[in-house]
Write an enzyme that holds these catalytic residues in place. Structure first.
Site: not given
Ligand code: BGC
Length: 692
Positions: A263
Site C-alpha cells: 500500500d
Molecule cells: C489506500 C489504497 C490505495 C492507495 C493508492 C492508499 O492510501 O489505502 O487503497 O489504493 O492509497 O491510492
C-alpha cells in the site's frame, strides 16, 4: 494516499506517456523478442523476458517513481518493449481525480445485490474505464471483512461474510481482467479499520485468520488476480508488507503467483520486506530503490528473489495482454458510456434493500397525489460516493429528488424540504409539508472516508429528530438511508418503511425511484448485520476496537457479524441476508442428498419478484464453529405463482475448518445442520447432512 493532487499538469504528461507507451511496446521482431510470441503461456513469456533483462532493468520494475499521472507509475522499458505500469484506484470506478468517468455504486451496494454475475459486469465496466484512461493495474477489489460498523472504508468492502465477499470478489476480478487490466486485491491483511491503521498491530488467532480474514483473498487469487496489495497495519507485531507469516500464507498456501505491491507508504524495510515476500514498493523507491540494489549486490537479498519479484510482475502483465496491444488509452479519453450509466443504475437498484415495509406502505401507488421529499440528502447533498483514494468524481448525480419527481410525473405534487435550517425551524417546515402530503419520504445519510472511522453509529446532525417529527406528522413516512454501513435507528418503530441504498453512485435517484414506486422489486439483501444498539456488535471493548497502545485484539475470533449475534443470542435489528420484496415466497420440499441440497421456492404473491435463498451450515458441535455460516446462495426471478426447484451443491471446502494444531484444513466428521431461508434470521427449512 491523500487525494490532494493537481491534475491539469498530470493530464498533459499522461497524454505523452500514453503515446510513448503505445509506440515502445509492440516494436521489435519476434526473433529478437521471443516473449512477443503470443502462442506461449504468460509464464513462458515472462521467463524469456526475464532472461533478457539486466539487473538494473529488473530493479527498475520493483518500485514506483512517485505519484504522477496515475497514482502509481513504473516507467516502461523501451529496449525490451515493456509497457509502463500505470496503477489507478479504485473499487467504485476510476478515481484519483480523473474526470469524465462513471461514478459507479459503492462496492457495498454491489455486494448487497448478492449477484456474482452483476459483480463480474461491475468489474468489467470499471476495468474498461481504467483501460480507457490508460491505467493497466486497477487497485480493486477491496475485500477486507467488515468487522466494525464504524470502519471508514466499509463502503469499499463486500460486507461481513467471507463466503459472500469471496464469491463477489472472484467474479469481479474475472470481469476486470477480461478487459485487460490487472486486478489488485487489497488490503492484505486485517486492515479492518482506518483509525490508527498505520500503527495498529492486529492480534488475530490463526484459525480466525484462515476462516474469516483470508478467504476472500483466497477466492480472488483462485480467480486469477494478478496483484495483491499488502496493508498498512501490523499483524502480530510485524508490518503486513514484511510479514513472512501472512505473505507466506498467500504465496505458499494459497498458491498466489502474481505480485505483492505495498500500500502507498506501507513498505518499512528493504531486506525484511524483500525476503518476507514483498515484490514491489509503492509509490516510491525509499526501500526498493537504491537500498535494494545494494542488498542484492551484497547478497543480503538473493538475486533469485529479485528475479522472482520481476517474474511475478511480468507474468501478470502477459496474462492480461499488456504486451499485445497498440492502444493504451490516456487520461483525456471520456470513458463514460450509455451502457455504463445503465449498469450503474441497475446495480444501485439491485443493491437497494427494503428493510421494513409496514402495512404495505411501499410501493408508492397512483393514489399518492402529493409526496413530501425531505432532507438535504435528497437534493442538496446526495450521498452518492465515499471518500479517500476510492473517491470518484461524478460528472453528474441524479439526486433522489430528481428521480422521484421524474417518476411521479406531472399529476403528482412532489415537494422538497431540506429540514435542516438552524434550530427547529427546519424540522417545523418539514413537519408542515409532511402533514399536507400523502406520503413523506425522508432521506438520511452520511458518507465516510479512508483515513478515519465514523466516530459513532448515529445519523449526523438533527436527522433522528427530523425523522421522528415527520413520522409523528404523517403515518406514511418512509426513510431512505444512504450510508456506508450500519447506523442506529432509534425511530424505526415510528416509521412505516425503511430502505437502505448505501452509497449508490451517480444514478442513485433513478434507482431509488424504481424501488420506491415498485418498477423494480427490491432485490437487495443485507451484506452485514444491523444491530439494535451499538453494544450489540461483537467488537465493543477498547482492546477489540480501536485497540490499546496500538495493539488490537480480535478477541471475538470467528464471531464476526451474524456469527456473533447467533452465538450470543442477540436479536439483530435486521439480520444478515435480510431484505424484503414486494411479493412473498414460500420455501418447501427440502431434500438433502450427499452434499447436494434441493428445495422449492414459490412466489405466493401477485407480483413478479426476486428471491435470494441462502444456505447456512451448522457444523458438528465438536468443531467449535459459530452456530451457522453461509455456504451457498442464489437469486431467482419468479413470476406470480411460479415455483422453481433450486439445487445447491456444496463443495468439499464448505465443510472445512482450520486445524491450528496441524496448520491445515480439516473436515470435522459428524452431523451438519442445513438451514435454508431468506436471511440468517429467517430460516425456512432445516435438514441434516452426514460427513464421514
Ligand atoms: C489506500 C489504497 C490505495 C492507495 C493508492 C492508499 O492510501 O489505502 O487503497 O489504493 O492509497 O491510492
Amino acid at each position: 494516499m491523500r487525494r490532494t493532487r493537481i491534475r491539469t499538469a498530470a493530464v498533459v504528461t499522461a497524454v505523452l506517456t500514453g503515446i510513448a507507451t503505445a509506440v515502445s511496446a509492440p516494436a521489435g521482431a519476434a526473433s529478437d523478442r521471443p516473449w512477443m510470441n503470443t502462442a506461449q503461456s504468460p509464464d513462458a513469456r515472462a521467463h524469456e523476458l526475464l532472461a533478457a533483462m539486466t539487473v538494473d532493468e529488473e530493479l527498475a520494475m520493483v518500485h514506483g517513481t512517485g505519484v504522477g499521472t496515475y497514482v502509481g507509475v513504473v516507467p516502461g522499458n523501451a529496449r525490451l518493449g515493456i509497457p509502463a505500469i500505470n496503477l489507478e484506484d479504485g473499487p467504485a470506478g476510476v478515481a484519483d481525480g480523473m474526470t469524465n468517468v462513471t461514478a459507479f455504486p459503492a462496492p457495498i451496494t454491489m455486494a448487497a445485490a448478492w449477484d456474482p454475475d452483476l459483480a463480474r459486469r461491475y468489474g468489467a465496466a470499471m476495468g474498461a474505464e481504467e483501460r480507457g484512461k490508460g491505467a493497466n493495474v486497477h487497485l480493486a477489489p477491496m475485500v477486507n471483512i467488515l468487522r466494525v460498523p464504524q470502519g471508514g472504508r466499509n463502503w469499499e468492502s463486500l460486507g461481513e461474510d467471507p463466503y459472500l465477499a469471496g464469491r463477489l470478489a472472484a467474479a469481479e476480478v474475472g470481469g476486470q481482467q477480461s478487459e485487460g487490466v490487472i486486478a489488485t486485491v487489497k488490503h492484505y491483511a486485517d486492515n479492518n479499520q482506518e483509525n490508527d491503521r498505520r500503527n495498529v498491530s492486529v492480534q488475530v488467532d490463526e484459525r480466525t485468520q484462515h476462516e474469516i480474514y483470508y478467504p476472500a483473498f483466497n477466492a480472488a487469487v483462485r480467480a486469477g488476480a494478478g496483484a495483491v496489495m499488502c496493508s498498512y497495519n501490523k499483524i502480530g507485531g510485524t508490518y503486513a508488507c514484511e510479514n513472512p507469516g501472512s505473505l507466506g500464507d498467500l504465496k505458499k498456501q494459497m498458491g498466489f503467483r502474481g505480485w505483492v505491491m505495498s500500500d502507498w507508504g506501507a513498505t518499512h524495510s528493504t531486506v525484511p520486506a524483500a525476503t518476507a515476500g514483498l515484490d514491489q514498493e509503492m509509490p516510491g523507491a525509499t526501500y526498493f530503490g537504491a537500498p535494494l540494489a545494494t542488498a542484492v549486490q551484497s547478497g543480503q537479498v538473493p538475486r533469485a528473489r529479485l528475479d522472482d519479484m520481476v517474474l511475478r510482475i511480468l507474468r501478470s502483465m502477459f496474462a492480461v495482454g499488456l504486451f499485445d496491444r497498440t492502444d493504451y488509452g490516456n487520461p483525456a479519453v471520456d470513458v463514460r458510456s450509455d451502457a455504463h450509466t445503465a449498469l450503474a443504475r441497475q446495480i444501485a437498484e439491485a443493491g437497494t434493500v427494503l428493510l421494513k415495509n409496514a402495512h404495505a406502505a411501499l410501493p408508492i401507488t397512483k393514489a399518492a397525489k402529493s409526496i413530501a421529499v425531505i432532507g438535504t440528502d435528497a437534493k442538496d447533498k446526495p450521498q452518492a460516493v465515499g471518500g479517500g483514494s476510492g473517491h470518484v468524481i461524478a460528472s453528474h448525480v441524479v439526486t433522489p429528488y430528481d428521480g422521484i419527481a421524474a417518476r411521479a410525473g406531472s399529476g403528482v405534487d412532489v415537494t422538497y424540504t431540506p429540514g435542516d435550517s438552524a434550530g427547529d425551524a427546519g424540522i417545523a417546515a418539514a413537519v408542515e409539508q409532511a402533514k399536507k402530503s400523502d406520503v413523506a419520504v425522508v432521506f438520511a445519510g452520511i458518507t465516510s472516508s479512508e483515513g478515519s472511522d465514523r466516530t459513532d453509529l448515529a445519523l449526523p446532525g438533527n436527522l433522528d429528530q427530523l425523522i421522528s417529527a415527520v413520522a409523528a406528522a404523517n403515518p406514511r413516512t418512509i426513510v431512505v438511508l444512504n450510508t456506508p454501513a450500519q447506523v442506529l435507528m432509534p425511530w424505526v418503530d415510528q416509521v412505516s418503511g425503511v430502505v437502505e441504498s448505501w452509497l449508490p453512485g451517480q444514478e442513485m435517484g433513478g434507482a431509488i425511484a424504481d424501488v420506491l414506486f415498485g418498477d423494480a422489486d427490491p432485490s437487495g439483501r443485507l451484506p452485514m448485520t444491523f444491530g439494535a444498539k451499538a453494544v450489540d456488535y461483537p467488537a465493543n471493548t477498547a482492546e477489540q476496537y480501536p485497540g490499546v497502545n496500538h495493539v488490537e485484539q480480535y478477541a471475538e475470533g470467528l464471531n464476526v457479524g451474524y456469527r456473533h449475534f447467533d452465538r450470543a443470542g442477540i436479536a439483530p435489528l435486521f439480520p444478515f441476508g435480510h431484505g424484503l420484496s414486494y411479493t412473498s415466497f414460500r420455501y418447501g420440499k427440502l431434500a438433502v442428498d450427499g452434499h447436494r441440497v434441493d428445495f422449492t421456492v414459490t412466489n405466493t404473491g401477485k407480483r413478479a419478484g426476486t428471491a435470494v435463498p441462502q444456505l447456512y451450515l451448522g457444523f458438528p458441535t465438536s468443531a467449535g464453529e459459530p452456530p451457522k455460516s453461509l455456504k451457498a446462495f442464489t437469486r431467482l426471478n419468479l413470476k406470480p405463482g411460479e415455483s422453481r426447484r433450486v439445487t445447491l451443491n456444496l463443495p468439499p471446502g464448505a465443510f472445512q475448518v482450520w486445524d491450528t494444531a496441524h496448520h491445515r484444513w480439516a473436515t470435522p466428521k459428524g452431523t451438519y445442520h442445513v438451514y435454508v431461508g431468506a436471511s440468517s434470521g429467517d430460516v425456512r427449512l432445516t435438514g441434516t447432512m452426514r460427513v464421514s
